[in-house]
Design a protein around this motif. Sequence first.
Motif, PDB file in Angstrom:
ATOM      1  N   LEU A  52     -42.649   6.529  24.102  1.00 42.92           N
ATOM      2  CA  LEU A  52     -42.842   5.452  23.392  1.00 42.92           C
ATOM      3  C   LEU A  52     -42.054   4.411  23.861  1.00 42.92           C
ATOM      4  O   LEU A  52     -42.423   3.050  24.010  1.00 42.92           O
ATOM      5  CB  LEU A  52     -42.616   5.787  21.767  1.00 42.92           C
ATOM      6  CG  LEU A  52     -42.537   4.666  20.697  1.00 42.92           C
ATOM      7  CD1 LEU A  52     -44.014   4.036  21.067  1.00 42.92           C
ATOM      8  CD2 LEU A  52     -42.418   5.285  19.606  1.00 42.92           C
ATOM      9  N   ILE A  53     -40.582   4.587  23.957  1.00 39.90           N
ATOM     10  CA  ILE A  53     -39.616   3.594  24.474  1.00 39.90           C
ATOM     11  C   ILE A  53     -40.022   2.978  25.878  1.00 39.90           C
ATOM     12  O   ILE A  53     -39.842   1.978  26.044  1.00 39.90           O
ATOM     13  CB  ILE A  53     -38.485   3.888  24.492  1.00 39.90           C
ATOM     14  CG1 ILE A  53     -37.848   5.069  25.187  1.00 39.90           C
ATOM     15  CG2 ILE A  53     -37.870   4.220  22.766  1.00 39.90           C
ATOM     16  CD1 ILE A  53     -36.281   5.200  25.331  1.00 39.90           C
ATOM     17  N   LYS A  54     -40.730   3.699  26.801  1.00 42.90           N
ATOM     18  CA  LYS A  54     -40.859   3.377  28.176  1.00 42.90           C
ATOM     19  C   LYS A  54     -42.138   2.525  28.064  1.00 42.90           C
ATOM     20  O   LYS A  54     -42.425   1.642  28.761  1.00 42.90           O
ATOM     21  CB  LYS A  54     -41.219   4.406  29.068  1.00 42.90           C
ATOM     22  CG  LYS A  54     -40.006   5.074  29.469  1.00 42.90           C
ATOM     23  CD  LYS A  54     -40.082   6.341  30.447  1.00 42.90           C
ATOM     24  CE  LYS A  54     -38.870   6.882  31.112  1.00 42.90           C
ATOM     25  NZ  LYS A  54     -38.955   8.029  31.519  1.00 42.90           N
ATOM     26  N   MET A  55     -43.174   2.711  27.124  1.00 43.92           N
ATOM     27  CA  MET A  55     -44.262   1.706  26.977  1.00 43.92           C
ATOM     28  C   MET A  55     -43.525   0.436  26.427  1.00 43.92           C
ATOM     29  O   MET A  55     -44.030  -0.700  26.877  1.00 43.92           O
ATOM     30  CB  MET A  55     -45.182   2.362  25.895  1.00 43.92           C
ATOM     31  CG  MET A  55     -46.049   3.480  26.645  1.00 43.92           C
ATOM     32  SD  MET A  55     -47.595   3.766  25.694  1.00 43.92           S
ATOM     33  CE  MET A  55     -46.694   4.734  24.620  1.00 43.92           C
ATOM     34  N   ILE A  56     -42.709   0.470  25.281  1.00 40.48           N
ATOM     35  CA  ILE A  56     -41.906  -0.947  24.989  1.00 40.48           C
ATOM     36  C   ILE A  56     -41.486  -1.380  26.145  1.00 40.48           C
ATOM     37  O   ILE A  56     -41.446  -2.932  26.314  1.00 40.48           O
ATOM     38  CB  ILE A  56     -41.020  -0.495  23.847  1.00 40.48           C
ATOM     39  CG1 ILE A  56     -41.847   0.101  22.731  1.00 40.48           C
ATOM     40  CG2 ILE A  56     -40.261  -1.775  23.247  1.00 40.48           C
ATOM     41  CD1 ILE A  56     -41.167   0.375  21.370  1.00 40.48           C
ATOM     42  N   SER A  57     -40.620  -0.711  26.770  1.00 38.40           N
ATOM     43  CA  SER A  57     -39.737  -1.490  27.871  1.00 38.40           C
ATOM     44  C   SER A  57     -40.598  -1.725  29.096  1.00 38.40           C
ATOM     45  O   SER A  57     -39.980  -2.478  29.984  1.00 38.40           O
ATOM     46  CB  SER A  57     -38.546  -0.472  28.360  1.00 38.40           C
ATOM     47  OG  SER A  57     -38.827   0.421  28.711  1.00 38.40           O
ATOM     48  N   GLY A  58     -42.028  -1.415  29.210  1.00 38.53           N
ATOM     49  CA  GLY A  58     -42.828  -2.009  30.290  1.00 38.53           C
ATOM     50  C   GLY A  58     -42.950  -0.853  31.597  1.00 38.53           C
ATOM     51  O   GLY A  58     -43.429  -1.144  32.507  1.00 38.53           O
ATOM     52  N   VAL A  59     -41.965   0.059  31.482  1.00 40.76           N
ATOM     53  CA  VAL A  59     -42.094   1.200  32.492  1.00 40.76           C
ATOM     54  C   VAL A  59     -43.463   1.843  32.409  1.00 40.76           C
ATOM     55  O   VAL A  59     -44.062   2.133  33.578  1.00 40.76           O
ATOM     56  CB  VAL A  59     -41.091   2.419  32.233  1.00 40.76           C
ATOM     57  CG1 VAL A  59     -41.047   3.262  33.126  1.00 40.76           C
ATOM     58  CG2 VAL A  59     -39.740   1.562  32.281  1.00 40.76           C
ATOM     59  N   HIS A  60     -44.151   2.347  31.439  1.00 42.59           N
ATOM     60  CA  HIS A  60     -45.316   2.622  31.320  1.00 42.59           C
ATOM     61  C   HIS A  60     -46.546   1.678  30.479  1.00 42.59           C
ATOM     62  O   HIS A  60     -45.966   1.119  29.631  1.00 42.59           O
ATOM     63  CB  HIS A  60     -45.562   3.986  30.382  1.00 42.59           C
ATOM     64  CG  HIS A  60     -44.650   5.313  30.909  1.00 42.59           C
ATOM     65  ND1 HIS A  60     -44.741   5.273  32.428  1.00 42.59           N
ATOM     66  CD2 HIS A  60     -44.169   6.210  30.315  1.00 42.59           C
ATOM     67  CE1 HIS A  60     -44.196   6.313  32.531  1.00 42.59           C
ATOM     68  NE2 HIS A  60     -43.609   7.007  31.480  1.00 42.59           N
ATOM     69  N   GLN A  61     -47.757   1.478  30.881  1.00 45.44           N
ATOM     70  CA  GLN A  61     -48.629   0.713  30.159  1.00 45.44           C
ATOM     71  C   GLN A  61     -49.392   1.405  29.096  1.00 45.44           C
ATOM     72  O   GLN A  61     -49.837   2.534  29.707  1.00 45.44           O
ATOM     73  CB  GLN A  61     -49.410   0.105  31.239  1.00 45.44           C
ATOM     74  CG  GLN A  61     -48.698  -0.565  32.466  1.00 45.44           C
ATOM     75  CD  GLN A  61     -48.219  -1.823  32.065  1.00 45.44           C
ATOM     76  OE1 GLN A  61     -48.636  -2.505  31.282  1.00 45.44           O
ATOM     77  NE2 GLN A  61     -46.929  -2.006  32.727  1.00 45.44           N
ATOM     78  N   PRO A  62     -49.595   1.318  28.063  1.00 49.43           N
ATOM     79  CA  PRO A  62     -50.209   2.022  27.117  1.00 49.43           C
ATOM     80  C   PRO A  62     -51.742   1.958  27.629  1.00 49.43           C
ATOM     81  O   PRO A  62     -52.275   0.899  28.308  1.00 49.43           O
ATOM     82  CB  PRO A  62     -50.134   1.347  25.698  1.00 49.43           C
ATOM     83  CG  PRO A  62     -49.606  -0.171  26.131  1.00 49.43           C
ATOM     84  CD  PRO A  62     -48.663  -0.110  27.521  1.00 49.43           C
ATOM     85  N   ASP A  63     -52.507   2.938  27.295  1.00 48.04           N
ATOM     86  CA  ASP A  63     -53.826   3.070  27.743  1.00 48.04           C
ATOM     87  C   ASP A  63     -54.725   2.412  26.713  1.00 48.04           C
ATOM     88  O   ASP A  63     -55.695   1.913  27.000  1.00 48.04           O
ATOM     89  CB  ASP A  63     -54.294   4.621  27.316  1.00 48.04           C
ATOM     90  CG  ASP A  63     -53.626   5.620  28.477  1.00 48.04           C
ATOM     91  OD1 ASP A  63     -53.178   4.893  29.627  1.00 48.04           O
ATOM     92  OD2 ASP A  63     -53.597   6.694  28.500  1.00 48.04           O
TER      93      ASP A  63
END
Lengths: 254, 346
Positions: A52-63
């Motif tokens: 979740l925090i990696k999606m917020i910080s831009g490391v992962h893109q949400p599907d």
Amino acid sequence: MRQIDRTAPLLSVENVSKRFGGTQASSLLSLDLYPGEVLALAGDNGAGKSTLIKMISGVHQPDSGEIRYKGETISHRSPHQVRDLGIETIYQDLALADNLDVGINIFLGRERMKRVFGIPVLDRKYMREESVNALKHLGIELNDLAMPVRYLSGGQRQAIAISRAVYWKAKVLIMDEPTAALGVPEQREVKDLIKRLQGEGVAIIFISHNLNDIFEVSDRIFVLERGRKAGERLIGDTTEDEVVAMMMGRVLDD
Amino acid sequence: MATQSEAPVKPAIPLRLKILKLLTTAWSWLFLLFIMAFFEAWSWSVYERTFFGNLYNVQSVLLTATQILMMALGLTFIIISAGIDLSIGFIAGLAAVTMAVVIRALPDLHPALSFSLGITAGIGIALIPGMINGWLIARLKVPSFIGTLGMFGVTRGFAFLIAGGATVSIRNSVARDFGNGKLFDVIPIPVAVAAVITLVFHYLLAHTRFGLYTYAMGGNIQSAIRAGVNTTRITFSIFMLSAFTAGMAGIFYTGRFSAGAADAGEPILLNAVAAVFIGGASLTGGSGTIAGTVIGSLIIAIIQFGLVFIGMPPFWQFITVGLVIIIAVLIDQSRDRLSRSTMGAS
């Protein structure tokens, strides 16, 4: 309980899902974060806190789903762009360059240059002086600023990582287990720091395994269990037992 | 973390530790002075004349140091970034023979023109293995030890192929003057050129973002990436720099001896590595300076030239340089321990 203005969220996560191979790391997660609020993310190992925090910080893109900051979507931005917007993440391993001094660490990637005889050179003096101010602002004083940060204590290093975020005017601070690697007095200091930042209107998301810490500093708790939201409570409305039960997946609301 | 309310209590650092710390920080300078004093004293006691008071000796030491330094300059960046470049010895050889072959192939041109074309070809060809190194290590994430070991073999083979397996001698007055001439009849031209390049490299390492990112990568590559440093570009650039300085070392060789040899740089590789470590770089990356590398190069050059001067079999230089490297590493480790104990940090 401090009064938090809940009219306009600074950051909102809406129905975000993320799958890694056969693992559903996040499913339909939604949360809002308001200015000056400390939100604790709790959950067992593998519950999806880091995703979740990696999606917020831009490391992962949400599907699927959307993340918005001040009403504007940031779901498909790079970590760099997200950071430039004012959402700063402080990782467990702190991400300091151990061999460099405090000033450089606060400015790394955004160095200040000056010109000597028309030739651009790093302005180390300016960066060091600014870092003194940034640390003082958080109530921290270091003896020797020229020392590589590897010789500083865990708490001092944590403080440098936080001052970097604050110096660059972070509005949202994401902290991954900020007290995990620290001794008891240093945990105390980091928690004081979190409260001070909160007082300045910085919104903080912090991941912790330590329920004592969570109940001490956060306004709201968001519990994850196997990628799903297990529950969300104002800290005054819940107990440690209830949080543990949610972490085990026993109480599922919404 | 000392807060404002409680005055920070600075533990008193014992004098013994303070002296030790100074010694470990400045040891390479002190060691340089020590070996200079040693050879000077030997010269007086055996030959009853000065060693460093003799201009020829000083020029010879500086020329030897220049050969080492040229290869060590680029290597300093690589070692600071926690990498290694084993291919520079034969990159120097490749540049040396290419320059010689080009000059030989153009006997009718004005010597200045064929010399310039030779240099351009030598540096140009040296940058090719530099580019491949950069591509392998920066893009394909091959460990630098293995990637440059592979390129060590490839450049070696091409250098011998271009040279036709032999030393390529040239007759070119400009190249000869470049390698053997002296500015104001005092400073050997290669030394002067190397001094300028050294200043530029010092500027790059100590005063630019590029240099800072090199240190940051060597300290903690994850933190560099998170800070937005383009580590791929930095890695690629430092391998290009390393190939450039190795190529320059080859150019100096061809100028100095009026001949290009494929193995021109091979014996210098380990001396260049040694110079960087003696100068205070650490194998794990993150530390080192151009000034340190200059001192390291001078130390090795003085040992090499001095031992021959005092009539020792030349093989002693291998033993001596080897021992100095070990001392350098031991001192580097104790420096770290001392820094910790004097900081009083856990």
